[in-house]
Design a protein around this motif. Structure first.
Motif, PDB file in Angstrom:
ATOM      1  N   VAL A 103       2.046   3.659  -1.419  1.00 47.72           N
ATOM      2  CA  VAL A 103       0.919   3.092  -0.664  1.00 47.72           C
ATOM      3  C   VAL A 103       1.139   3.278   0.830  1.00 47.72           C
ATOM      4  CG1 VAL A 103      -0.258   0.935  -0.057  1.00 47.72           C
ATOM      5  CG2 VAL A 103       0.258   1.439  -2.458  1.00 47.72           C
ATOM      6  N   ILE A 104       2.332   2.957   1.295  1.00 48.41           N
ATOM      7  CA  ILE A 104       2.618   3.067   2.734  1.00 48.41           C
ATOM      8  C   ILE A 104       2.483   4.507   3.220  1.00 48.41           C
ATOM      9  CG2 ILE A 104       4.434   2.889   4.492  1.00 48.41           C
ATOM     10  CD1 ILE A 104       5.454   0.394   2.925  1.00 48.41           C
ATOM     11  N   MET A 105       3.025   5.445   2.456  1.00 40.01           N
ATOM     12  CA  MET A 105       3.065   6.826   2.942  1.00 40.01           C
ATOM     13  C   MET A 105       1.809   7.640   2.637  1.00 40.01           C
ATOM     14  SD  MET A 105       5.524   7.567   4.813  1.00 40.01           S
ATOM     15  CE  MET A 105       5.150   9.303   4.923  1.00 40.01           C
ATOM     16  N   TYR A 106       1.227   7.447   1.478  1.00 42.69           N
ATOM     17  CA  TYR A 106       0.240   8.420   1.032  1.00 42.69           C
ATOM     18  C   TYR A 106      -1.150   7.858   0.774  1.00 42.69           C
ATOM     19  CZ  TYR A 106       4.643  10.843   0.595  1.00 42.69           C
ATOM     20  OH  TYR A 106       5.885  11.366   0.863  1.00 42.69           O
ATOM     21  N   ALA A 107      -1.381   6.597   1.109  1.00 45.97           N
ATOM     22  CA  ALA A 107      -2.735   6.048   0.978  1.00 45.97           C
ATOM     23  C   ALA A 107      -3.656   6.754   1.961  1.00 45.97           C
ATOM     24  CB  ALA A 107      -2.720   4.549   1.244  1.00 45.97           C
ATOM     25  N   PRO A 108      -4.915   6.959   1.590  1.00 51.30           N
ATOM     26  CA  PRO A 108      -5.850   7.601   2.538  1.00 51.30           C
ATOM     27  C   PRO A 108      -6.054   6.720   3.761  1.00 51.30           C
ATOM     28  CG  PRO A 108      -6.918   7.129   0.413  1.00 51.30           C
ATOM     29  CD  PRO A 108      -5.523   6.626   0.333  1.00 51.30           C
ATOM     30  N   ARG A 109      -6.038   7.322   4.900  1.00 53.12           N
ATOM     31  CA  ARG A 109      -6.217   6.604   6.177  1.00 53.12           C
ATOM     32  C   ARG A 109      -7.269   7.293   7.008  1.00 53.12           C
ATOM     33  NH1 ARG A 109      -0.728   5.731   5.324  1.00 53.12           N
ATOM     34  NH2 ARG A 109      -0.148   3.571   5.667  1.00 53.12           N
TER      35      ARG A 109
END
Length: 113
Positions: A103-109
């Motif tokens: 979640v921290i690294m690869y969630a869409p932002r």
């Protein structure tokens, strides 16, 4: 490709940090000597550089996410190297940590800027 590179760097960081700490443990706690400790210090130093190659520029995000990799990697190291047998709570906890990592690294932002 960027995600694959990032994942590879996280695994490399885990091997360097966990391996370095294990070498120091072996040198000190298992009386294997200063050469083991020195090798551990070098590995820990290498770990410090690996994170700088992550494509994400945010130090806090990289280290926070790496925490999840470290937890799961430490358990895996124990299984592979020390004969440790994690129980279901260890495995559930490691799974939660890896979920947090993802979640921290690869969630869409939204694009920063």
């Amino acid at each position: 490709m960027i995600t694959a590179r990032s994942l590879f760097l996280f695994v490399l960081a885990a091997v360097a940090e966990i391996g370095g700490a294990w070498l120091i443990w072996q040198g000190w706690r298992e009386n294997r000597g200063l050469w083991w400790i020195a090798a551990g210090v070098i590995a820990l130093g290498a770990y410090g550089f690996v994170a700088t190659f992550q494509p994400d520029p945010n130090f806090g995000r990289i280290l926070a996410a790496y925490g999840g990799v470290f937890v799961a990697g430490s358990l895996l190291w124990g299984v592979l190297v020390d004969g440790f047998r994690p129980d279901r709570w260890d495995l559930i906890g490691a799974g939660l940590c890896l979920l947090g990592f993802a979640v921290i690294m690869y969630a869409p932002r939204a694009v920063e800027g």
